[in-house]
Design a protein around this motif. Structure first.
Motif, PDB file in Angstrom:
ATOM      1  N   TYR A 187      12.402   3.597   6.338  1.00 14.00           N
ATOM      2  CA  TYR A 187      11.607   3.921   5.150  1.00 14.00           C
ATOM      3  C   TYR A 187      10.395   4.757   5.581  1.00 14.00           C
ATOM      4  N   PRO A 188      10.588   6.024   5.877  1.00 13.66           N
ATOM      5  CA  PRO A 188       9.498   6.841   6.435  1.00 13.66           C
ATOM      6  C   PRO A 188       8.299   7.008   5.506  1.00 13.66           C
ATOM      7  N   ASP A 189       8.508   6.834   4.215  1.00 16.89           N
ATOM      8  CA  ASP A 189       7.398   6.982   3.268  1.00 16.89           C
ATOM      9  C   ASP A 189       6.644   5.680   3.014  1.00 16.89           C
ATOM     10  N   LEU A 190       7.117   4.596   3.624  1.00 16.13           N
ATOM     11  CA  LEU A 190       6.483   3.289   3.419  1.00 16.13           C
ATOM     12  C   LEU A 190       5.437   3.035   4.496  1.00 16.13           C
ATOM     13  N   LEU A 191       4.268   2.583   4.091  1.00 13.14           N
ATOM     14  CA  LEU A 191       3.229   2.195   5.037  1.00 13.14           C
ATOM     15  C   LEU A 191       3.522   0.784   5.526  1.00 13.14           C
ATOM     16  N   VAL A 192       3.888   0.644   6.797  1.00 12.13           N
ATOM     17  CA  VAL A 192       4.197  -0.654   7.391  1.00 12.13           C
ATOM     18  C   VAL A 192       3.040  -1.057   8.297  1.00 12.13           C
ATOM     19  N   LEU A 193       2.443  -2.215   8.016  1.00 15.86           N
ATOM     20  CA  LEU A 193       1.243  -2.668   8.715  1.00 15.86           C
ATOM     21  C   LEU A 193       1.496  -4.048   9.329  1.00 15.86           C
ATOM     22  N   LYS A 206      12.286  -1.109  -4.437  1.00 18.57           N
ATOM     23  CA  LYS A 206      10.884  -0.847  -4.791  1.00 18.57           C
ATOM     24  C   LYS A 206      10.336   0.267  -3.902  1.00 18.57           C
ATOM     25  N   ARG A 207      10.278   1.463  -4.410  1.00 19.46           N
ATOM     26  CA  ARG A 207       9.796   2.602  -3.632  1.00 19.46           C
ATOM     27  C   ARG A 207       8.337   2.945  -3.955  1.00 19.46           C
ATOM     28  N   ASP A 208       7.709   2.143  -4.813  1.00 17.70           N
ATOM     29  CA  ASP A 208       6.334   2.443  -5.208  1.00 17.70           C
ATOM     30  C   ASP A 208       5.329   1.463  -4.587  1.00 17.70           C
ATOM     31  N   LEU A 209       5.724   0.753  -3.522  1.00 17.48           N
ATOM     32  CA  LEU A 209       4.805  -0.182  -2.876  1.00 17.48           C
ATOM     33  C   LEU A 209       3.655   0.584  -2.227  1.00 17.48           C
ATOM     34  N   VAL A 210       2.456   0.008  -2.309  1.00 22.39           N
ATOM     35  CA  VAL A 210       1.315   0.570  -1.599  1.00 22.39           C
ATOM     36  C   VAL A 210       1.483   0.381  -0.103  1.00 22.39           C
ATOM     37  N   GLY A 211       2.127  -0.711   0.289  1.00 19.43           N
ATOM     38  CA  GLY A 211       2.362  -0.984   1.697  1.00 19.43           C
ATOM     39  C   GLY A 211       3.103  -2.292   1.875  1.00 19.43           C
ATOM     40  N   TYR A 212       3.576  -2.501   3.090  1.00 21.73           N
ATOM     41  CA  TYR A 212       4.276  -3.729   3.453  1.00 21.73           C
ATOM     42  C   TYR A 212       3.630  -4.289   4.707  1.00 21.73           C
ATOM     43  N   VAL A 213       3.202  -5.566   4.631  1.00 19.93           N
ATOM     44  CA  VAL A 213       2.526  -6.229   5.745  1.00 19.93           C
ATOM     45  C   VAL A 213       3.404  -7.379   6.244  1.00 19.93           C
ATOM     46  N   PRO A 214       4.199  -7.151   7.292  1.00 20.60           N
ATOM     47  CA  PRO A 214       4.962  -8.255   7.881  1.00 20.60           C
ATOM     48  C   PRO A 214       4.077  -9.049   8.843  1.00 20.60           C
ATOM     49  N   LEU A 272       7.381  -7.956  -9.927  1.00 22.73           N
ATOM     50  CA  LEU A 272       6.402  -7.553  -8.913  1.00 22.73           C
ATOM     51  C   LEU A 272       5.439  -6.512  -9.463  1.00 22.73           C
ATOM     52  N   GLY A 273       5.914  -5.637 -10.334  1.00 22.68           N
ATOM     53  CA  GLY A 273       5.058  -4.620 -10.932  1.00 22.68           C
ATOM     54  C   GLY A 273       4.879  -3.411 -10.033  1.00 22.68           C
ATOM     55  N   ASP A 274       4.116  -2.451 -10.527  1.00 19.95           N
ATOM     56  CA  ASP A 274       3.890  -1.198  -9.817  1.00 19.95           C
ATOM     57  C   ASP A 274       2.786  -1.325  -8.776  1.00 19.95           C
ATOM     58  N   ARG A 275       2.932  -0.580  -7.710  1.00 18.51           N
ATOM     59  CA  ARG A 275       1.910  -0.411  -6.678  1.00 18.51           C
ATOM     60  C   ARG A 275       1.371  -1.741  -6.154  1.00 18.51           C
ATOM     61  N   CYS A 276       2.278  -2.620  -5.776  1.00 25.23           N
ATOM     62  CA  CYS A 276       1.836  -3.883  -5.174  1.00 25.23           C
ATOM     63  C   CYS A 276       1.847  -3.762  -3.656  1.00 25.23           C
ATOM     64  N   ASP A 326      -7.009 -11.302   9.783  1.00 25.56           N
ATOM     65  CA  ASP A 326      -7.447 -10.227   8.892  1.00 25.56           C
ATOM     66  C   ASP A 326      -6.242  -9.435   8.410  1.00 25.56           C
ATOM     67  N   LEU A 327      -6.178  -9.203   7.103  1.00 26.88           N
ATOM     68  CA  LEU A 327      -5.122  -8.372   6.549  1.00 26.88           C
ATOM     69  C   LEU A 327      -5.539  -6.912   6.613  1.00 26.88           C
ATOM     70  N   PRO A 328      -4.667  -6.025   7.074  1.00 25.77           N
ATOM     71  CA  PRO A 328      -5.002  -4.604   7.081  1.00 25.77           C
ATOM     72  C   PRO A 328      -5.066  -4.071   5.660  1.00 25.77           C
ATOM     73  N   ALA A 329      -5.894  -3.083   5.464  1.00 21.51           N
ATOM     74  CA  ALA A 329      -6.071  -2.500   4.130  1.00 21.51           C
ATOM     75  C   ALA A 329      -5.286  -1.194   4.041  1.00 21.51           C
ATOM     76  N   PRO A 330      -4.420  -1.048   3.040  1.00 20.98           N
ATOM     77  CA  PRO A 330      -3.711   0.217   2.861  1.00 20.98           C
ATOM     78  C   PRO A 330      -4.659   1.307   2.378  1.00 20.98           C
ATOM     79  N   GLU A 331      -4.231   2.536   2.532  1.00 23.96           N
ATOM     80  CA  GLU A 331      -5.084   3.652   2.119  1.00 23.96           C
ATOM     81  C   GLU A 331      -5.270   3.684   0.607  1.00 23.96           C
TER      82      GLU A 331
END
Length: 305
Positions: free
Chosen positions: A112-118, A85-93, A61-65, A129-134
């Motif tokens: 996972y309080p540090d994970l951006l869930v969108l 994987k704790r380095d995800l930019v975000g997770y879009v379910p 998967l690689g870094d910052r996916c 439309d897919l949401p855009a992570p910060e």
């Protein structure tokens, strides 16, 4: 959409109802129960592969996916990845069942309080439309577990994989579960349990149509049916009319003969080479394949060029 597609399917011969409508809140709950059954090897085996190979999968998967899951449900399998994987930019379910989606997204955010869930409530086969992570993502990876790709005819599967490739974009990837061809008894036991949960799951679709569309299906006049078609290499699931009857939907009459079936779902089973060819037709390259020791199931990583 639901009404139009239901009417169109019931006018066809043979009759069919789109399987995506199986997943209202109760349907999603029933499917979670199916996944826990001993005979339903798919979920247990796929989870085993993910847990055993999570280090390798994480490297691929690689870094910052940005991880995008189609048909996320309870996100049970995703948690294996998120724990690692704790380095995800975000997770879009993405899921069609709003209440189930929001409950799952809330639970994930708490875990996972540090994970951006969108979360996105949508039919993932359509346009949305897919949401855009910060933060900028190094790549997009679509996670499509459960061998849901098997619910599609080959031409539909090819078109859908192309749709996924567009979502991922150049340099992206697809982590996908693919059920493999195997003996008939194992397959048939997975889709028709003795507890009757598979039957309740299918019949819930008629109950949903009564509730949401004003149909008048009498559930006692239908029985659940499933079998493995060895020629087509697919499990076929349907609801069989137990007698001649007329069902009303949106002011229209739908005639059913005794023994006539309404197909609710089918599930194609692939060989590894068959699926490799299918992916290539969608301009996706199979980079990695992980299987269990009995080669019942596979988790594959496809690269988008």
């Amino acid at each position: 959409m639901f009404l139009d597609e239901a009417l169109a399917g019931l006018r066809r011969s043979p009759k069919v109802l789109p399987c995506k409508f199986l997943y209202d809140e109760r349907g999603s709950q029933l499917f979670d129960r199916i996944c826990a059954l001993d005979g339903y090897y798919l979920t247990r085996t796929e989870l085993g592969i993910l847990r055993d190979r999570v280090d390798e999968i994480g490297q691929v998967l690689g870094d910052r996916c940005l991880l995008i899951e189609y048909g996320s449900g309870s996100s049970m399998k995703t948690r294996v990845l998120l724990d690692h994987k704790r380095d995800l930019v975000g997770y879009v379910p993405i899921d069609i069942s709003r209440e189930h989606l929001l409950q799952s997204a809330t639970a994930l955010q708490e875990r996972y309080p540090d994970l951006l869930v969108l979360p996105v409530c949508a039919d993932y086969t359509g346009e949305y439309d897919l949401p855009a992570p910060e933060g900028a993502a190094a790549r997009r990876v679509v996670f499509f577990p459960g061998s849901t790709i098997g619910n599609l005819e080959r031409a539909e599967a090819r078109a859908f994989l192309k749709h996924i490739a567009r979502t991922c974009g150049r340099g992206g990837g697809v982590l996908i579960g693919v059920d493999l061809h195997k003996d008939t008894p194992t397959l048939e036991a997975a889709y028709d349990d003795q507890q009757g949960i598979s039957a309740a799951f299918a019949l819930n679709l008629l109950e949903r149509m009564n509730r949401e569309l004003g149909a008048d299906f009498d559930l006692k006049r239908f029985a659940y049916y499933s079998c493995y078609d060895e020629v087509e290499r697919r499990i076929v699931m349907a609801l069989e009319s137990l007698e001649d009857q007329v069902v009303r939907l949106a002011g229209q009459e739908i005639e059913l003969e005794e023994g006539e079936r309404i197909r609710t779902e089918h599930s194609y089973k692939y060989t590894l080479e068959d699926f490799r060819q299918l992916a290539a037709e969608a301009d996706l390259e199979v980079e990695r394949v992980w299987t269990d020791s009995r080669t019942l199931f596979s988790v594959q990583f496809l690269a988008s060029s």
